[in-house]
Enzyme design. Structure first.
Site, PDB file in Angstrom:
ATOM      1  N   CYS A 121       0.893  -1.159   0.000  1.00 20.09           N
ATOM      2  CA  CYS A 121       0.000   0.000   0.000  1.00 20.09           C
ATOM      3  C   CYS A 121       0.926   1.201   0.000  1.00 20.09           C
ATOM      4  O   CYS A 121       1.576   1.481   1.001  1.00 20.09           O
ATOM      5  CB  CYS A 121      -0.918   0.040   1.218  1.00 20.09           C
ATOM      6  SG  CYS A 121      -1.891   1.564   1.265  1.00 20.09           S
ATOM      7  N   CYS A 124      -0.512   4.027   2.617  1.00 17.88           N
ATOM      8  CA  CYS A 124      -0.544   3.842   4.070  1.00 17.88           C
ATOM      9  C   CYS A 124      -0.291   2.379   4.415  1.00 17.88           C
ATOM     10  O   CYS A 124       0.831   1.910   4.301  1.00 17.88           O
ATOM     11  CB  CYS A 124      -1.858   4.348   4.657  1.00 17.88           C
ATOM     12  SG  CYS A 124      -3.334   3.914   3.723  1.00 17.88           S
ATOM     13  N   SER A 125      -1.325   1.642   4.785  1.00 20.72           N
ATOM     14  CA  SER A 125      -1.090   0.269   5.244  1.00 20.72           C
ATOM     15  C   SER A 125      -2.258  -0.635   4.900  1.00 20.72           C
ATOM     16  O   SER A 125      -2.536  -1.580   5.627  1.00 20.72           O
ATOM     17  CB  SER A 125      -0.854   0.269   6.750  1.00 20.72           C
ATOM     18  OG  SER A 125      -1.979   0.832   7.404  1.00 20.72           O
ATOM     19  N   CYS A 126      -2.993  -0.354   3.795  1.00 15.36           N
ATOM     20  CA  CYS A 126      -4.125  -1.193   3.414  1.00 15.36           C
ATOM     21  C   CYS A 126      -3.608  -2.613   3.170  1.00 15.36           C
ATOM     22  O   CYS A 126      -2.563  -2.807   2.554  1.00 15.36           O
ATOM     23  CB  CYS A 126      -4.812  -0.641   2.171  1.00 15.36           C
ATOM     24  SG  CYS A 126      -5.475   1.019   2.449  1.00 15.36           S
TER      25      CYS A 126
HETATM   26 FE    FE Z   1      -3.387   1.963   2.926  1.00 17.63          FE
END
Ligand code: FE
Length: 218
Positions: A121, A124-126
């Protein structure tokens, strides 16, 4: 971090030294932490959700683990029709095995002899948390988020995963609306293994794509 050490008793008379652990409240509070707490308070104050519902959701998130994704992959390896349905609709296929994949669509991307997939991602951190748990810290690092797109083969090599020059490497950028799950290749030598044994070969990193499925006996 403080390097001060202290000792405690463990009841059995054993004592050991380790660095002191700062209290959570003593750590600096970040912007998103303030936003998260403020939003939670507003939603509860307005009666949109209850504190218990919020707690249940956090508990559910924490209960997720790679074993769920591994079950899907193992079933796909032994059942071609299931594999087709998994590639079509991960969330629906998961429901067949009584696995709750959540409301956000997840797409399975299949590794083959020609194509290796890896997920990231960049924003971010998906991550497919409902199927493999919370992302590791490195997944959220700026280095992984930027370098995986720029030089995926070099990043994979640092994880010990060498992808031949004759293979295509596909990088999938996850979003808040669509997450990916890598379907690793079934390893050689696993032909006689049952579904449960096969699931043990499917580690978290193989479903992110930074590793391959384990070989039997590895
Ligand atoms: Fe994300």
């Amino acid at each position: 971090m403080s390097t001060e050490t202290h000792g405690h008793g463990h009841g059995d008379g054993h004592r050991h030294e380790h660095p002191s652990q700062p209290d959570l409240e003593d750590q600096p509070v970040g912007y998103y932490q303030v936003m998260t707490e403020a939003l939670g308070e507003v939603l509860i104050d307005k009666g949109v959700i209850t504190a218990d519902e919020l707690r249940q959701q956090v508990e559910w998130q924490d209960s997720r683990a790679p074993v769920f994704g591994a079950k899907l992959i193992a079933r796909a390896w032994v059942d071609p029709d299931f594999k087709e349905r998994l590639l079509e609709d991960v969330n629906g296929a998961a429901a067949e095995l009584d696995i709750d994949a959540g409301d956000i669509p997840i797409r399975a991307v299949e590794n083959t002899g020609q194509v290796h997939n890896v997920i990231v991602c960049t924003l971010c951190s998906c991550y497919p948390r409902s199927l493999i748990g919370l992302p590791p810290d490195w997944y959220k690092s700026r280095a992984y988020r930027s370098r995986t797109v720029r030089e995926p083969r070099a990043v994979l090599a640092e994880f010990g995963t060498e992808i031949g020059d004759d293979m295509e490497v596909r990088v999938h950028d996850s979003t808040a609306d669509l997450r990916y799950l890598v379907m690793p290749m079934r390893p050689a030598g696993s032909e006689d293994m049952g579904e449960d044994e096969l699931a043990d070969l499917v580690g978290r990193d193989s479903m992110i794509g930074v590793a391959l499925a384990r070989s039997p006996g590895e």
